[in-house]
Design an enzyme around this catalytic site. Structure first.
Site, PDB file in Angstrom:
ATOM      1  N   TYR A  61       0.707  -1.062   0.039  1.00 29.81           N
ATOM      2  CA  TYR A  61       0.028   0.049   0.079  1.00 29.81           C
ATOM      3  C   TYR A  61       0.829   1.281  -0.203  1.00 29.81           C
ATOM      4  O   TYR A  61       0.582   2.194  -0.720  1.00 29.81           O
ATOM      5  CB  TYR A  61      -0.882   0.060   1.235  1.00 29.81           C
ATOM      6  CG  TYR A  61      -2.173   1.070   1.352  1.00 29.81           C
ATOM      7  CD1 TYR A  61      -3.356   0.959   0.810  1.00 29.81           C
ATOM      8  CD2 TYR A  61      -1.845   2.189   2.053  1.00 29.81           C
ATOM      9  CE1 TYR A  61      -4.234   1.691   0.715  1.00 29.81           C
ATOM     10  CE2 TYR A  61      -2.741   3.209   2.139  1.00 29.81           C
ATOM     11  CZ  TYR A  61      -4.150   2.908   1.849  1.00 29.81           C
ATOM     12  OH  TYR A  61      -4.929   3.896   1.789  1.00 29.81           O
ATOM     13  N   LYS A  71       0.988   4.072  -2.818  1.00 28.79           N
ATOM     14  CA  LYS A  71       0.672   5.499  -2.644  1.00 28.79           C
ATOM     15  C   LYS A  71       1.549   6.505  -2.871  1.00 28.79           C
ATOM     16  O   LYS A  71       1.345   7.412  -3.056  1.00 28.79           O
ATOM     17  CB  LYS A  71       0.086   5.403  -1.127  1.00 28.79           C
ATOM     18  CG  LYS A  71      -1.269   4.668  -0.949  1.00 28.79           C
ATOM     19  CD  LYS A  71      -2.596   5.146  -1.821  1.00 28.79           C
ATOM     20  CE  LYS A  71      -3.917   4.606  -1.336  1.00 28.79           C
ATOM     21  NZ  LYS A  71      -5.058   5.304  -2.310  1.00 28.79           N
TER      22      LYS A  71
HETATM   23  N1  CAA Z   1       4.925  -1.757  15.009  1.00 29.85           N
HETATM   24  C1  CAA Z   1       5.765  -2.577  15.368  1.00 29.85           C
HETATM   25  N2  CAA Z   1       5.358  -4.106  15.481  1.00 29.85           N
HETATM   26  C2  CAA Z   1       4.252  -4.468  15.169  1.00 29.85           C
HETATM   27  C3  CAA Z   1       3.203  -3.576  14.791  1.00 29.85           C
HETATM   28  C4  CAA Z   1       3.527  -2.118  14.395  1.00 29.85           C
HETATM   29  N3  CAA Z   1       2.668  -1.186  14.200  1.00 29.85           N
HETATM   30  N4  CAA Z   1       2.208  -4.321  14.380  1.00 29.85           N
HETATM   31  C5  CAA Z   1       2.501  -5.625  14.494  1.00 29.85           C
HETATM   32  N5  CAA Z   1       3.689  -5.778  15.178  1.00 29.85           N
HETATM   33  C6  CAA Z   1       4.588  -6.871  15.443  1.00 29.85           C
HETATM   34  C7  CAA Z   1       3.697  -7.524  16.787  1.00 29.85           C
HETATM   35  O1  CAA Z   1       4.307  -6.848  17.999  1.00 29.85           O
HETATM   36  C8  CAA Z   1       4.399  -8.877  16.665  1.00 29.85           C
HETATM   37  O2  CAA Z   1       5.642  -9.024  17.084  1.00 29.85           O
HETATM   38  P1  CAA Z   1       6.292 -10.431  17.612  1.00 29.85           P
HETATM   39  O3  CAA Z   1       6.097 -11.366  16.937  1.00 29.85           O
HETATM   40  O4  CAA Z   1       7.599  -9.923  18.039  1.00 29.85           O
HETATM   41  O5  CAA Z   1       5.426 -10.564  18.974  1.00 29.85           O
HETATM   42  C9  CAA Z   1       4.348  -9.262  15.102  1.00 29.85           C
HETATM   43  O6  CAA Z   1       4.380  -7.950  14.644  1.00 29.85           O
HETATM   44  C10 CAA Z   1       2.736  -9.925  14.748  1.00 29.85           C
HETATM   45  O7  CAA Z   1       2.878  -9.811  13.796  1.00 29.85           O
HETATM   46  P2  CAA Z   1       1.789 -10.878  12.704  1.00 29.85           P
HETATM   47  O8  CAA Z   1       2.212 -10.656  11.086  1.00 29.85           O
HETATM   48  O9  CAA Z   1       1.954 -11.926  13.314  1.00 29.85           O
HETATM   49  O10 CAA Z   1       0.566 -10.229  12.580  1.00 29.85           O
HETATM   50  P3  CAA Z   1      -0.306  -9.114  13.533  1.00 29.85           P
HETATM   51  O11 CAA Z   1      -1.610  -9.739  13.846  1.00 29.85           O
HETATM   52  O12 CAA Z   1       0.477  -8.292  14.229  1.00 29.85           O
HETATM   53  O13 CAA Z   1      -0.691  -8.272  12.166  1.00 29.85           O
HETATM   54  C11 CAA Z   1      -0.844  -6.322  10.834  1.00 29.85           C
HETATM   55  C12 CAA Z   1      -0.081  -7.377  11.365  1.00 29.85           C
HETATM   56  C13 CAA Z   1      -1.997  -6.798   9.918  1.00 29.85           C
HETATM   57  C14 CAA Z   1      -0.007  -5.604   9.813  1.00 29.85           C
HETATM   58  C15 CAA Z   1      -1.295  -5.445  11.870  1.00 29.85           C
HETATM   59  O14 CAA Z   1       0.000  -4.966  12.598  1.00 29.85           O
HETATM   60  C16 CAA Z   1      -2.075  -4.299  11.430  1.00 29.85           C
HETATM   61  O15 CAA Z   1      -3.314  -4.350  10.850  1.00 29.85           O
HETATM   62  N6  CAA Z   1      -1.665  -3.183  11.646  1.00 29.85           N
HETATM   63  C17 CAA Z   1      -2.274  -2.003  10.916  1.00 29.85           C
HETATM   64  C18 CAA Z   1      -2.004  -1.503   9.667  1.00 29.85           C
HETATM   65  C19 CAA Z   1      -2.656  -0.458   9.288  1.00 29.85           C
HETATM   66  O16 CAA Z   1      -2.393   0.527   9.803  1.00 29.85           O
HETATM   67  N7  CAA Z   1      -3.301  -0.206   7.981  1.00 29.85           N
HETATM   68  C20 CAA Z   1      -4.055   0.644   7.666  1.00 29.85           C
HETATM   69  C21 CAA Z   1      -5.414   0.325   6.709  1.00 29.85           C
HETATM   70  S1  CAA Z   1      -6.245   1.643   6.598  1.00 29.85           S
HETATM   71  C22 CAA Z   1      -5.581   2.396   5.293  1.00 29.85           C
HETATM   72  O17 CAA Z   1      -4.578   1.878   4.847  1.00 29.85           O
HETATM   73  C23 CAA Z   1      -6.184   3.780   5.100  1.00 29.85           C
HETATM   74  C24 CAA Z   1      -5.119   4.953   5.002  1.00 29.85           C
HETATM   75  O18 CAA Z   1      -4.671   5.078   3.970  1.00 29.85           O
HETATM   76  C25 CAA Z   1      -4.696   5.427   6.221  1.00 29.85           C
END
Ligand code: CAA
Length: 248
Positions: free
Chosen positions: A155, A159
């Site tokens: 993404y 973008k």
């Molecule tokens: N920063 C740092 N570490 C992160 C993190 C973050 N933001 N998010 C997850 N992690 C880490 C977790 O702490 C975990 O670490 P450990 O394994 O060391 O415990 C690990 O990543 C887990 O990752 P997984 O891949 O297993 O999956 P998850 O369930 O944590 O999900 C994700 C990953 C789907 C990317 C999730 O972090 C998420 O949804 N993040 C938000 C993404 C986001 O902001 N999307 C915007 C959508 S809306 C949009 O895009 C419109 C716009 O223009 C703004």
């Protein structure tokens, strides 16, 4: 340009969260709005709802990832309504996940829908805008194209690419009465953002100095401003609208 003419505005992904607000606002501001959509069932319900709310707009189906379908849609709009004065490249999707686990399919889907669509739509309207010496192209990017976001390599790449495109096209068509600008919304209260797991979403909202998600109408207001004929000296710009989440 004829000052009494209704300007024709094509909004891609018009039936989505931001698209709906943009279409409504442009109708209110006197544009002849054409909402592009891809999903027929959703579009029929959407059209009925818009009519109930008193909004008059046309709708045209095309998958914006498909150049030939976009070409055919633009030809239909031009012959049935007239040339397109304003193009809002708004269609977009997410397929979030850490890059080390990201499939080629999720990379392609996001690049096709969010960036290749910009080529497909803009390429099909630009020459008639050049010939008519008028046009407004507005690319809906994201705060996550200006900065990184964990889980959005696809993404963010798409973008950020949109704004690179904006800057170059703005220079190429500046002498032809056409402006090209990017809007980079932050986190807005749409289905796309509400699909982010609550735990992650709450952390994101906590990073926004204004203390809330943005409203779709707030983005639509900026789109309408850039779509107006009075903004002819604004081109190649990237408008951040993110509640202070990313300042630079
Ligand atoms: N920063 C740092 N570490 C992160 C993190 C973050 N933001 N998010 C997850 N992690 C880490 C977790 O702490 C975990 O670490 P450990 O394994 O060391 O415990 C690990 O990543 C887990 O990752 P997984 O891949 O297993 O999956 P998850 O369930 O944590 O999900 C994700 C990953 C789907 C990317 C999730 O972090 C998420 O949804 N993040 C938000 C993404 C986001 O902001 N999307 C915007 C959508 S809306 C949009 O895009 C419109 C716009 O223009 C703004």
């Amino acid at each position: 340009m004829d000052t009494n003419k209704k300007y024709v505005a094509l909004v891609t992904g018009g039936t989505g969260g931001l698209g709906t607000a943009i279409c409504k606002r442009l109708v209110k501001d006197g544009f002849h709005v054409v909402a592009n959509y891809n999903n027929q069932d959703k579009a029929e319900k959407w059209q009925a709802q818009m009519q109930n709310e008193g909004y008059k707009m046309d709708m045209y189906q095309a998958d914006v990832c498909d150049y030939g379908k976009v070409e055919a849609m633009v030809q239909h709009i031009e012959s049935e309504i007239g040339p397109i004065d304003v193009l809002v490249n708004n269609a977009g999707i997410t397929r979030d996940g850490q890059f080390r686990k990201m499939s080629m399919e999720d990379w392609d889907a996001v690049l096709q829908t969010n960036l290749y669509s910009v080529f497909n739509c803009t390429r099909n309207v630009i020459n008639q805008m050049i010939n008519r010496n008028y046009g407004r192209i507005i690319n809906i990017s994201s705060v996550n194209g200006q900065r990184g976001q964990f889980g959005q390599a696809n993404y963010s790449a798409a973008k950020a690419g949109m704004h690179g495109f904006t800057k170059t096209l703005a220079m190429e068509v500046a002498k032809k009465g056409i402006t090209v600008n990017t809007i980079s919304p932050g986190y807005i209260a749409t289905d796309m953002v509400m699909a982010v797991p609550e735990e992650h979403r709450n952390k994101i909202v906590a990073e926004i100095p204004v203390g809330r998600l943005g409203g779709t109408e707030e983005i639509a207001h900026l789109v309408s401003f850039l779509a107006s004929k009075e903004t002819s000296f604004i081109t190649g710009a990237n408008y951040a609208i993110n509640g202070g989440q990313h300042v630079y």
